[in-house]
Design a protein around this motif. Structure first.
Motif, mmCIF file in Angstrom:
data_model
loop_
_atom_site.group_PDB
_atom_site.id
_atom_site.type_symbol
_atom_site.label_atom_id
_atom_site.label_comp_id
_atom_site.label_asym_id
_atom_site.label_seq_id
_atom_site.Cartn_x
_atom_site.Cartn_y
_atom_site.Cartn_z
ATOM 1 N N LEU A 92 0.752 -1.152 0.037
ATOM 2 C CA LEU A 92 -0.080 -0.058 0.068
ATOM 3 C C LEU A 92 0.783 1.445 -0.045
ATOM 4 O O LEU A 92 0.547 2.338 -0.852
ATOM 5 N N PRO A 147 -6.156 -8.771 -4.903
ATOM 6 C CA PRO A 147 -5.773 -7.170 -5.027
ATOM 7 C C PRO A 147 -4.831 -6.994 -6.228
ATOM 8 O O PRO A 147 -5.069 -5.756 -6.620
ATOM 9 N N LEU A 161 -5.481 6.320 -1.190
ATOM 10 C CA LEU A 161 -4.204 5.894 -0.729
ATOM 11 C C LEU A 161 -3.779 6.731 0.468
ATOM 12 O O LEU A 161 -3.266 6.162 1.372
ATOM 13 N N ALA A 164 -5.629 5.722 3.422
ATOM 14 C CA ALA A 164 -5.353 4.185 3.998
ATOM 15 C C ALA A 164 -4.020 4.244 4.552
ATOM 16 O O ALA A 164 -3.938 3.791 5.885
ATOM 17 N N VAL A 165 -2.949 4.729 3.821
ATOM 18 C CA VAL A 165 -1.895 5.105 4.743
ATOM 19 C C VAL A 165 -1.632 5.636 5.841
ATOM 20 O O VAL A 165 -1.322 5.418 6.867
ATOM 21 N N ASP A 169 -3.203 1.213 7.352
ATOM 22 C CA ASP A 169 -3.448 0.315 6.628
ATOM 23 C C ASP A 169 -2.154 -0.166 5.859
ATOM 24 O O ASP A 169 -1.205 0.565 5.454
ATOM 25 N N ARG A 170 -2.010 -1.353 5.593
ATOM 26 C CA ARG A 170 -0.765 -1.939 4.703
ATOM 27 C C ARG A 170 -1.197 -2.850 3.624
ATOM 28 O O ARG A 170 -0.690 -2.866 2.596
ATOM 29 N N LEU A 172 -3.467 -4.147 0.448
ATOM 30 C CA LEU A 172 -3.746 -3.470 -0.769
ATOM 31 C C LEU A 172 -5.476 -3.540 -0.861
ATOM 32 O O LEU A 172 -6.182 -2.678 -1.305
ATOM 33 N N LEU A 175 -7.519 -0.884 0.057
ATOM 34 C CA LEU A 175 -7.507 0.625 -0.728
ATOM 35 C C LEU A 175 -8.794 0.142 -1.552
ATOM 36 O O LEU A 175 -9.596 1.139 -1.821
#
Length: 222
Positions: A92, A147, A161, A164-165, A169-170, A172, A175
């Motif tokens: 991600l 993903p 993105l 999420a980052v 989150d890590r 995919l 996303l």
């Protein structure tokens, strides 16, 4: 629609983002240089995506040397390298580092360890994304969403993105939970890839034998 890459496939303009900065921990060494059917693993991925795009961004680990590229004959895509902002920080974060470098409004995201990618499947994903109202297209196999590979709208994916980052989150799939995502069912993509090789990646040395010298292991246009 244009004829992208060297295959003559009718595909919307897109940038390919190749995630190639992983740790290869289960493999035990740099798997992307391992040979399959006479060429490095990474070359299979690059040749497959070059059949549908002319612009490729490869994401590398912070201290990794730039890899060798396929021979110019039959491989005419423009290639740029981007460094992962965090060593082995996950796909991600790697995608977040690369998406700003996409030259086209659509991006095709793949792993560098996917030697069975079929250009016809990748092209169908980009066409579905362009024709529909979703922000991402992924593949489903027997109801399970995968993903990678993925096709995304760059603008929508960039915003998602970042969120999420920032949330830590890590994976995919996080996303695609944030985007309006369409998963192509088996009947939509398996006619282009009956053995489902597009979804296979290389995690261990044993996987090399399963992908070597078998239908689909050498991408169209190689």
């Amino acid at each position: 629609m244009i004829e992208s890459g060297g295959s003559g496939l009718r595909t919307p303009p897109a940038t390919a983002i190749v995630l190639a900065g992983g740790r290869s921990s289960r493999f035990g060494r740099d798997k992307l240089v391992e040979p399959i059917d006479g060429r490095p693993l990474l070359h299979h991925t690059l040749i497959a995506v070059s059949a549908v795009v002319r612009d490729i961004v490869i994401v590398l680990a912070p201290d990794a040397p730039p890899p060798d590229l396929p021979e110019p004959r039959g491989f005419t895509a423009a290639v740029r390298f981007v460094r992962d902002p965090e060593a082995f920080g996950g796909p991600l974060a790697a995608l977040g580092a690369a998406i700003d470098w996409a030259a086209e409004p659509l991006a095709l995201v793949v792993g560098g360890d996917m030697p069975g990618l079929q250009p016809e499947v990748l092209s169908s994903m980009l066409r579905a994304l362009e024709a529909g109202h979703h922000d991402a297209v992924i593949l489903a196999q027997r109801g399970r969403r995968h993903p990678l590979p993925a096709a995304v709208r760059v603008g929508a994916a960039t915003s998602a993105l970042r969120g999420a980052v920032a949330d830590g989150d890590r994976a995919l799939l996080a996303l695609f939970d944030r985007l309006s995502t369409r998963a192509l069912d088996d009947w939509e993509w398996r006619p282009f890839d009956p053995e489902g090789r597009t979804l296979r990646d290389i995690d261990t040395p044993a996987d090399l034998g399963a992908n070597s010298r078998s239908p689909g292991s050498r991408p169209t246009g190689s």
